[in-house]
Design an enzyme around this catalytic site. Structure first.
Site, short mmCIF file in Angstrom:
data_model
loop_
_atom_site.label_atom_id
_atom_site.label_comp_id
_atom_site.label_asym_id
_atom_site.label_seq_id
_atom_site.Cartn_x
_atom_site.Cartn_y
_atom_site.Cartn_z
N GLU A 417 0.83 -1.21 0.00
CA GLU A 417 0.00 0.00 0.00
C GLU A 417 0.86 1.25 0.00
O GLU A 417 0.75 2.14 0.86
CB GLU A 417 -0.98 -0.02 1.18
N GLU A 499 -3.85 -9.07 -0.03
CA GLU A 499 -4.39 -8.86 1.32
C GLU A 499 -5.91 -8.81 1.22
O GLU A 499 -6.46 -8.15 0.34
CB GLU A 499 -3.84 -7.55 1.89
C1 GAL Z 1 -4.27 -2.70 5.32
C2 GAL Z 1 -2.78 -2.65 5.61
C3 GAL Z 1 -2.43 -3.55 6.78
C4 GAL Z 1 -3.38 -3.31 7.92
C5 GAL Z 1 -4.79 -3.56 7.45
C6 GAL Z 1 -5.83 -3.44 8.54
O1 GAL Z 1 -4.69 -1.66 4.52
O2 GAL Z 1 -2.05 -3.07 4.50
O3 GAL Z 1 -1.11 -3.30 7.19
O4 GAL Z 1 -3.22 -2.02 8.35
O5 GAL Z 1 -5.08 -2.62 6.45
O6 GAL Z 1 -7.12 -3.65 8.02
#
Ligand code: GAL
Length: 804
Positions: A417, A499
């Site tokens: 991100e 993710e």
């Molecule tokens: C994502 C991020 C993670 C964590 C997650 C929580 O956007 O990449 O590190 O913060 O959100 O939902």
């Protein structure tokens, strides 16, 4: 025979340490963790060899000082850092060397120091390393004394806060080694093994090596020998190196035993360096022979067999042990994940401890090895963006060179991100595409056998990190709707969900009544703002950017072009207690809580991802008489499930369409809730939830009653508060005290609560929804460790743990 025995000794030693570490009389890799002195705070001249550290605390590494602190509402680390403080600390170690080794090269290897470390040997500054997740080496040779003690001093500066979005830990939190080699040797991370051609019938193992050899009249040769897992020599090859450049040789083998997640078979490559007839260096490397592919339409395949990447993202902390690396603690996490059917891990968002990769090679996990959470644009005020420009090349190169021999590593991720995704076109921050290309060229220059990805939170084709076309895969974080339109929006491209999910659950706490199954709106609102700072263990809430476990898996499962996903997260972690802040101090995202206890949704994955017969019902059976309770059930290997309350059938249910659970709404009455699953009318499995009476007992159950007396091994003991029949009291929060006698010590306590403010380093812990955990570590002394647990009003309980 003798050689075989020796070989096994070498190989088994290797399997206990990190790969590509060698043994034998030619090269020594000595663990350097014991006998350090530590001081929290800055002090003048502590780098000087004559400095008196006699009053400093004695300790063994790995060490994380932040985990020893108290939760502090005003901590500059904030919610992200779990309200645990950073600070500045000094480490020193005095050591002597055997004069018989004079003339050898001596290096010190740090697997990781968080962060901004400066190292001195005998007052001479060796260097500075800002990145807290990178492994690095210094050459001590020119500054060593052979006739008097040497002093190594390390200053660790984690005082600028916040510098991370999650709990980082502070200190020399990974292992340290002292490495002795001859002058003529292989370079550091100088052996590079690839398997350019692999089929069931034949494999080519290519060995590239870099040497450091003094000019000599004698011929220099390299011998590469490949042994199978039984220690049998399979094939070998010779090569004549050209000084300091990367040289190569290849080994051909027939009918190779391939490495996979279900059969993680490893060969051992022994690379020997000869000058004349004399062996000067030898390095052993674990080798897994496998091939894999990402296909635009069919997704991922390993050794020609299609499979989904069923992965989780995890941070590096080990719950109550903090970030101090312990191989057994990592192994336990991997065992719990394996048991769920998970086959992949994303090392979010940084290079992992080498032990994780060794274990992944041996246990059969696929790894997405990630480098950075940010590039030039910061996410927190003092993060690595401050050092990126100067250090990214060295850090990324070191990561790739260290990790590229691991068969488990199948994807390089160069960023998570990355804020440059959103930089305004033409603005000074609009450097995303240029950096992306540079990072990819660094990686490909060192390893071109794995695809490169970035984990993108902006799924649009205009995202400069995507549109520059430098990566091999398109990685998407969240945006589940965009996964469905992917083939249209990105024709000919390959998709991995880097993710997903970010669903929220607290183990053991359930929102009642049945409105809890309603999907919450996609913004923070009432269901999250419960006064108790807990998140219901029903799978019904996720972050606004995320999606529930079930809806996410349904999409991934249904679309072959989605090669797999990495769920946020496998384990809860310290910090980032989204959607709350204080008093919450650890995450709600895990499928498994911080103490390592599975939440209910764990069994949904187990029912989908394994062939084990699963039947899991929840919640517990202690409610108010007449209260309507939703009973959820995950099951597999069966056609239907029947629920009984106190012997009376409440009907059979079966999953239809793409359903992943069945449900009954039942008015509570005390007694026994029983579920039976059936296949072709025959009962397959039965489980029960019983109404618990008042707390009456403590039960103690160790994950292992026999541990190694090596000053590192751990026994994880689950502590439950039960009624007189042995049923766990699901609401119990009794305070339990622990004492240990014999050759062991308590190194942490935890209960999986996100809001408990008792310290992790303590000899007491409250039960949280019925249970808690105490972690016992061995010393060097063998014997029986006796753990005793006491709690007011309950009889004391003992548990012996054998240390051998
Ligand atoms: C994502 C991020 C993670 C964590 C997650 C929580 O956007 O990449 O590190 O913060 O959100 O939902």
């Amino acid at each position: 025979m003798k050689n075989v025995v020796q070989f096994f000794f070498v190989v088994s030693c290797l399997f206990m340490s990190v790969s590509c570490r060698s043994t034998g009389h030619v090269r020594q890799v000595n663990n350097f963790d014991e006998g350090w002195r530590f001081h929290l705070g800055d002090t003048l001249n502590a780098q000087s060899p004559t400095f008196n550290d006699g009053m400093w605390r004695k300790l063994d590494l790995p060490h994380d000082w932040s985990i020893e602190g108290r939760f502090d509402r005003n901590s500059p680390a904030g919610a992200g850092g779990g309200y645990l403080n950073g600070g500045l600390g000094w480490y020193r170690k005095t050591f002597t060397l055997s004069p018989s080794q004079k003339g050898e090269k001596v290096f010190i290897d740090f697997d990781g120091v968080y962060r901004n470390s400066t190292v001195w040997i005998n007052g001479h500054e060796l260097g500075f390393r800002p990145y807290g997740y990178i492994s690095f080496r210094y050459d001590l040779t020119p500054y060593l004394h052979w006739d008097k003690p040497n002093v190594i001093a390390v200053k660790v500066d984690n005082s600028q806060q916040p510098n991370s979005r999650w709990y980082s830990g502070s200190g020399i939190y990974r292992n340290v080694h002292l490495v002795f080699t001859h002058q003529d040797r292989f370079a550091h991370w100088g052996i590079y093994v690839t398997t350019p051609e692999v089929s069931q019938a034949k494999a080519t193992v290519k060995v590239q090596f870099q040497t450091k050899v003094e000019p000599t009249k004698e011929p220099v040769t390299i011998q590469a020998q490949l042994y199978d897992a039984h220690g049998k020599l399979v094939a070998s090859a010779k090569a004549i190196p050209v000084k300091d450049t990367l040289n190569a040789t290849t080994i051909e083998i027939n009918t190779p035993h391939l490495w996979s997640t279900t059969d993680p078979y490893l060969y051992t490559l022994v690379s020997s360096l000869y000058v004349g007839n004399k062996i000067e260096d030898q390095v052993s490397t674990s080798v897994g022979i496998r091939y894999f592919n990402f296909d635009v339409n069919k997704g991922f395949s390993l050794n020609g067999k299609p499979m989904k990447i069923l992965g989780v993202c995890d941070h590096h902390d080990l719950g109550c042990l903090g970030s101090a690396v312990n191989k057994r603690a990592i192994e336990r996490q991997l065992e719990i994940l394996k048991n769920m059917g998970c086959n992949a891990i994303r090392t979010s968002h940084n290079p992992p401890a080498p032990e994780l990769l060794d274990l992944a090679d041996h246990m059969g996990f696929l790894i997405m090895d990630e480098a950075f959470d940010m590039w030039m644009i910061h996410k927190t005020k003092y993060d690595y963006s401050r050092y990126f420009a100067q250090w990214h090349k060295e850090d990324l190169s070191d990561q790739i060179r260290r990790d590229r021999n691991h068969p488990s590593v199948i994807i390089w991720s160069v960023g998570n991100e990355i804020p440059e995704q959103a930089a305004k076109k033409g603005s000074p921050e609009d450097r995303g595409a240029a950096i992306m290309k540079e990072l990819c060229s660094i990686v490909r220059g060192l390893d071109d056998t794995r695809p490169i990805v970035t984990a993108n939170s902006n799924p649009e084709p205009t995202n400069p990190l995507i549109s520059c076309g430098a990566t091999d895969l398109i990685g998407m974080n969240y945006h589940i709707e965009d996964w469905l339109t992917f083939p249209k929006v990105y024709p000919g491209k390959k998709l991995i969900i880097t993710e997903s999910t970010s669903a929220l659950e607290t183990r053991g706490w359930y929102r009642m009544p049945s409105d809890s199954i309603i999907r919450v709106p996609k913004e923070w609102n009432i269901p999250y703002s419960t006064p108790n700072h807990l998140c219901s263990a029903y799978d019904n809430t996720s972050a606004p950017w995320g999606s529930t476990h079930e809806e996410t898996w349904k999409v991934v499962k249904a679309h072959p072009y989605i090669s797999g996903m990495f769920i946020w997260t496998g384990f809860d972690y310290i910090g980032e207690p989204t959607p709350y802040t204080w008093p919450s101090r650890s995450s709600y995202f895990g499928i498994i809580d911080l103490a390592g206890f599975p939440k209910d949704v764990y069994y949904m994955y187990q029912s989908e991802w394994t062939h084990k017969t699963v039947l899991h019902i929840f919640p517990h059976w202690n409610w108010k008489p007449g209260q309507m309770v939703d009973i959820w059930c995950y099951y597999n290997n069966a056609d239907e499930v029947e629920l009984f309350l106190n012997g009376k059938s409440l009907g059979k249910r079966h999953k239809t369409g793409d359903e992943l659970h069945v449900m009954w709404s039942v008015p509570f009455e005390p007694g026994v809730l029983k579920a039976v699953s059936y296949k072709n009318g025959k009962a397959v499995k039965m489980v029960e939830e019983r109404t618990a009476g008042p707390a009456d007992h403590i039960t103690l159950a160790a994950d292992r009653n026999l541990i190694h007396a090596d000053n590192s091994d751990l026994s994880f003991v689950t502590v439950k508060i039960t009624d007189k029949n042995g049923t766990m009291v699901p609401t119990a929060d009794n305070l339990v005290h622990f004492t240990v006698t014999g050759p062991g010590k308590i190194v942490g306590v935890d209960n999986g609560s996100e809001i408990d403010h008792d310290p992790f380093k303590a000899n007491y812990c409250h039960a949280f929804f019925g249970k808690c955990l105490v972690v016992i570590q061995s010393t060097h002394k063998p014997g029986v460790i006796h753990l005793t647990a006491t709690s007011e009003g309950l009889p004391a309980r003992n548990l012996p743990i054998f240390s051998k």
